[in-house]
Write a protein that holds these residues in place. Structure first.
Motif, mmCIF file in Angstrom:
data_model
loop_
_atom_site.group_PDB
_atom_site.id
_atom_site.type_symbol
_atom_site.label_atom_id
_atom_site.label_comp_id
_atom_site.label_asym_id
_atom_site.label_seq_id
_atom_site.Cartn_x
_atom_site.Cartn_y
_atom_site.Cartn_z
ATOM 1 N N SER A 186 0.731 -1.222 -0.027
ATOM 2 C CA SER A 186 -0.034 -0.088 -0.059
ATOM 3 C C SER A 186 0.748 1.089 0.086
ATOM 4 C CB SER A 186 -0.835 0.146 1.240
ATOM 5 O OG SER A 186 -0.041 -0.103 2.417
ATOM 6 N N SER A 187 2.034 1.267 0.776
ATOM 7 C CA SER A 187 2.688 2.543 0.759
ATOM 8 C C SER A 187 3.859 2.575 -0.107
ATOM 9 C CB SER A 187 3.288 2.717 2.173
ATOM 10 O OG SER A 187 4.163 1.518 2.637
ATOM 11 N N ILE A 188 4.624 1.480 -0.594
ATOM 12 C CA ILE A 188 5.465 1.664 -1.434
ATOM 13 C C ILE A 188 5.303 0.773 -3.108
ATOM 14 C CG2 ILE A 188 8.226 1.462 -1.375
ATOM 15 C CD1 ILE A 188 8.075 0.600 1.411
ATOM 16 N N LEU A 189 4.299 0.275 -3.053
ATOM 17 C CA LEU A 189 3.935 -0.513 -4.316
ATOM 18 C C LEU A 189 5.008 -1.564 -4.686
ATOM 19 C CD1 LEU A 189 3.233 2.765 -6.530
ATOM 20 C CD2 LEU A 189 1.545 1.486 -5.194
ATOM 21 N N VAL A 190 5.138 -2.404 -3.540
ATOM 22 C CA VAL A 190 5.965 -3.533 -3.450
ATOM 23 C C VAL A 190 5.255 -4.533 -3.932
ATOM 24 C CG1 VAL A 190 7.552 -5.102 -2.609
ATOM 25 C CG2 VAL A 190 7.870 -2.788 -2.074
ATOM 26 N N SER A 191 5.107 -5.285 -5.024
ATOM 27 C CA SER A 191 4.596 -6.514 -5.327
ATOM 28 C C SER A 191 4.903 -7.778 -4.499
ATOM 29 C CB SER A 191 4.905 -6.827 -6.781
ATOM 30 O OG SER A 191 6.135 -7.406 -6.941
ATOM 31 N N GLY A 192 4.091 -8.793 -4.387
ATOM 32 C CA GLY A 192 4.366 -9.860 -3.677
ATOM 33 C C GLY A 192 5.714 -10.689 -3.837
ATOM 34 N N ASP A 193 5.938 -10.748 -5.214
ATOM 35 C CA ASP A 193 7.224 -11.326 -5.276
ATOM 36 C C ASP A 193 8.684 -10.461 -4.977
ATOM 37 O OD1 ASP A 193 6.066 -13.389 -6.588
ATOM 38 O OD2 ASP A 193 6.362 -12.679 -8.687
ATOM 39 N N ASP A 194 8.496 -9.330 -4.980
ATOM 40 C CA ASP A 194 9.311 -8.267 -4.580
ATOM 41 C C ASP A 194 9.429 -8.230 -3.163
ATOM 42 O OD1 ASP A 194 10.301 -7.606 -7.099
ATOM 43 O OD2 ASP A 194 8.856 -5.894 -7.427
ATOM 44 N N PHE A 195 8.456 -8.337 -2.379
ATOM 45 C CA PHE A 195 8.429 -8.520 -0.951
ATOM 46 C C PHE A 195 9.234 -9.670 -0.523
ATOM 47 C CE2 PHE A 195 6.430 -10.010 2.928
ATOM 48 C CZ PHE A 195 6.648 -8.805 3.908
ATOM 49 N N GLY A 196 9.227 -10.888 -1.312
ATOM 50 C CA GLY A 196 10.105 -11.880 -0.755
ATOM 51 C C GLY A 196 11.633 -11.575 -0.957
ATOM 52 N N ARG A 197 11.853 -10.558 -2.062
ATOM 53 C CA ARG A 197 13.153 -10.386 -2.284
ATOM 54 C C ARG A 197 13.688 -9.156 -1.014
ATOM 55 N NH1 ARG A 197 11.566 -13.007 -5.809
ATOM 56 N NH2 ARG A 197 12.035 -14.316 -4.007
ATOM 57 N N VAL A 198 12.728 -8.352 -0.653
ATOM 58 C CA VAL A 198 12.977 -7.561 0.473
ATOM 59 C C VAL A 198 13.363 -8.398 1.547
ATOM 60 C CG1 VAL A 198 11.785 -5.778 1.958
ATOM 61 C CG2 VAL A 198 11.776 -5.494 -0.493
ATOM 62 N N ILE A 199 12.548 -9.314 1.979
ATOM 63 C CA ILE A 199 12.814 -10.003 3.117
ATOM 64 C C ILE A 199 14.252 -10.753 3.027
ATOM 65 C CG2 ILE A 199 12.063 -11.955 4.656
ATOM 66 C CD1 ILE A 199 10.539 -9.422 4.717
ATOM 67 N N GLU A 200 14.704 -11.555 1.795
ATOM 68 C CA GLU A 200 15.748 -11.869 1.588
ATOM 69 C C GLU A 200 17.030 -11.054 1.995
ATOM 70 O OE1 GLU A 200 14.158 -14.908 -1.978
ATOM 71 O OE2 GLU A 200 15.888 -13.588 -2.319
ATOM 72 N N ARG A 201 16.984 -9.754 1.633
ATOM 73 C CA ARG A 201 18.060 -8.886 1.564
ATOM 74 C C ARG A 201 18.132 -8.238 3.036
ATOM 75 N NH1 ARG A 201 16.327 -7.157 -4.026
ATOM 76 N NH2 ARG A 201 18.188 -8.141 -5.546
ATOM 77 N N MET A 202 17.006 -8.088 3.516
ATOM 78 C CA MET A 202 17.038 -7.581 4.999
ATOM 79 C C MET A 202 15.912 -8.186 5.705
ATOM 80 S SD MET A 202 16.714 -3.791 6.429
ATOM 81 C CE MET A 202 15.183 -3.480 6.566
ATOM 82 N N PRO A 203 16.036 -9.341 6.277
ATOM 83 C CA PRO A 203 14.850 -10.082 6.963
ATOM 84 C C PRO A 203 14.427 -9.367 8.246
ATOM 85 C CG PRO A 203 17.001 -11.179 7.341
ATOM 86 C CD PRO A 203 17.229 -10.087 6.357
ATOM 87 N N GLN A 204 15.257 -8.290 8.677
ATOM 88 C CA GLN A 204 14.679 -7.413 9.971
ATOM 89 C C GLN A 204 13.774 -6.586 9.277
ATOM 90 O OE1 GLN A 204 17.796 -7.765 8.794
ATOM 91 N NE2 GLN A 204 19.277 -8.062 10.626
ATOM 92 N N ALA A 205 13.269 -6.628 8.269
ATOM 93 C CA ALA A 205 12.126 -5.720 7.651
ATOM 94 C C ALA A 205 10.777 -6.134 8.007
ATOM 95 C CB ALA A 205 12.288 -5.761 6.182
ATOM 96 N N ILE A 206 10.730 -7.348 8.662
ATOM 97 C CA ILE A 206 9.453 -7.944 9.209
ATOM 98 C C ILE A 206 9.105 -7.203 10.582
ATOM 99 C CG2 ILE A 206 9.643 -9.947 8.019
ATOM 100 C CD1 ILE A 206 10.628 -11.338 10.924
ATOM 101 N N SER A 207 10.162 -6.485 11.217
ATOM 102 C CA SER A 207 9.860 -5.892 12.320
ATOM 103 C C SER A 207 9.876 -4.388 12.257
ATOM 104 C CB SER A 207 11.114 -6.232 13.458
ATOM 105 O OG SER A 207 11.166 -7.592 13.623
ATOM 106 N N LEU A 208 9.910 -3.838 11.076
ATOM 107 C CA LEU A 208 9.655 -2.362 10.915
ATOM 108 C C LEU A 208 8.483 -2.198 11.170
ATOM 109 C CD1 LEU A 208 11.826 -1.993 7.662
ATOM 110 C CD2 LEU A 208 12.628 -1.395 9.993
#
Length: 461
Positions: free
Chosen positions: A287-309
């Motif tokens: 909703s806020s950054i227009l990150v798709s579902g597949d790209d969300f997986g790449r975000v978690i791979e590169r910085m798994p701490q993103a789940i706690s942001l």
């Protein structure tokens, strides 16, 4: 004979007066004892304690003595519920059992305000023998290189240790950890930060945990290093937490080959309530950054701490980037390429951007291609390298300028031209640099005077 009294009628038998030193009969003694025990039992019932729990146990013979014992336990912070939960504490003599044990705990450094917690967790310590039970455990911890000041902290956190036998679970768990590669000199720190490991069965808990992590791609030595730095991961239930969390990561677009990297970067991902966090974070990113579902997986791979942001932190960084002139679609690309953007210090980002805009004379699109620019120190890296390159008259990408070590950069400055192939090779984001930074910080923490840490660190809320 003269004067002899003639026999008269026989007198009735007069009982002899009883002696003051005569002993009561056994029956009388038993009745008295039963009466006193009944009074004590009635007193216990008034406290909420079931006297049946103490059947066969020798208790004070009078209510006054029992009341003194109860008042002493209350002075230690134990209330009626605690006594009802472990009534056997009432069978301990204040002078013979409790006072010597408490004195010993105080001498080794157990804090007075931690005694209630310790006694609730392990009230059996009041029955313990100092020589047979307590002193050997303290000596064992010292022999495992637990620092003297940390020994009482270990016992406060995990008082059940005081009831362990040295030849049992404690020895086998330590032997297994050393066997998989945990450094012998780090065992003291592991025990200090997570003493519960000494009570874990190797075959049922520790070994299956290690083998499961090996199954998702971690090398055994990598697991050992993780246990050295964050030993509490061994407390994450394999069936209740670890396996469901691994499955959740795969469901939300994380590739199987990236699982090992995620666990190494952020071991806590194995123990949190992950599925709910992933649902919430994916919705926020979409909703806020227009990150798709597949790209969300790449975000978690590169910085798994993103789940706690936290939502506020994400929006603050997104608003800063859009305020710098980036389109939301560009911000999305930047976040996917370098999720660390959402966790950086805002003042550092502002200084870097001002220098980029005013001194470097480059197009914003270069930041879209290499968003990791914001993660470098302005004075330590960016300004120095930019000025050197400008003096030599080189035209290079931000990645070529920054994405290398100082030694590599100095070597490049020895030449008069930039190779095209070298420029192409340096356009990727160096995620390992961030992993190494985290590991270096952990190593510095492990060199402190005390290994004890009773804080629960969160990433960003």
């Amino acid at each position: 004979r003269p004067g002899r009294r003639s026999p008269g009628p026989a007198r009735p038998h007069q009982p002899q007066p009883s002696s003051l030193y005569a002993r009561p009969s056994l029956l009388t003694m038993e009745r008295d004892r039963a009466a006193r025990r009944a009074d004590v039992d009635a007193f216990l019932v008034s406290l909420g304690v079931d006297p049946g729990e103490l059947a066969g146990l020798e208790l004070p013979v009078t209510v006054d003595v029992m009341r003194e014992r109860v008042e002493f336990l209350r002075s230690l912070g134990l209330g009626p519920d605690d006594l009802a939960a472990y009534p056997l504490a009432l069978g301990c003599s204040v002078r013979k059992n409790m006072v010597p044990v408490l004195d010993y705990l105080g001498k080794i450094g157990v804090r007075r305000d931690e005694l209630p917690h310790l006694l609730r967790r392990y009230p059996q310590v009041l029955h313990a023998s100092i020589v047979v039970d307590l002193a050997p455990v303290v000596k064992y911890l010292q022999g495992m290189d637990v620092k003297p000041g940390d020994v009482p902290r270990v016992l406060e956190r995990y008082p059940e240790l005081l009831g362990f036998k040295l030849e049992g679970t404690m020895s086998t768990s330590v032997a297994y950890l050393v066997g998989i590669g945990v450094a012998r000199r780090q065992i003291g720190g592991v025990i200090t930060r997570f003493p519960e490991v000494l009570g874990m069965r190797v075959g049922k808990i520790i070994k299956p945990f290690v083998e499961h992590l090996q199954g998702i791609g971690l090398q055994r030595l990598a697991v050992a290093r993780m246990i050295e730095k964050k030993p509490y991961v061994l407390g994450f239930g394999l069936e209740e937490r670890v396996k469901p969390n691994i499955e959740a990561l795969l469901e939300f677009g994380v590739r199987k080959e990236a699982l090992a990297s995620i666990v190494i970067q952020y071991p806590d991902v194995l123990g949190v309530e992950l599925r709910e966090k992933l649902v919430e974070q994916q919705s926020l990113f979409e909703s806020s950054i227009l990150v798709s579902g597949d790209d969300f997986g790449r975000v978690i791979e590169r910085m798994p701490q993103a789940i706690s942001l936290g939502r506020a932190a994400v929006l603050k960084h997104v608003n800063f980037l859009t305020g710098c002139g980036f389109l939301l679609s560009q911000v999305s690309k930047m976040v996917v390429g370098c999720p660390q953007l959402l966790a950086l210090n805002m003042d550092i980002m502002k200084m870097n951007f001002e220098y980029f805009k005013n001194e470097m004379e480059r197009d914003l699109e270069e930041l879209v291609e290499f968003p990791a620019f914001f993660t470098y120190g302005l004075e330590s890296t960016i300004r120095y390298r930019h000025e050197i390159v400008a003096k030599k008259g080189f035209t290079c990408s931000l990645a070529w300028l920054l994405n290398c070590s100082d030694a590599k950069f100095d070597e490049r400055m020895k030449y008069d031209t930039i190779g095209v192939e070298e420029m192409e090779d340096d356009n990727s984001f160096d995620k390992d640099r961030f992993v190494e930074q985290v590991q270096d910080e952990d190593d510095e923490d492990m060199e402190e005077d005390s290994d004890y840490d009773d804080t629960d660190d969160e990433f960003i809320e």
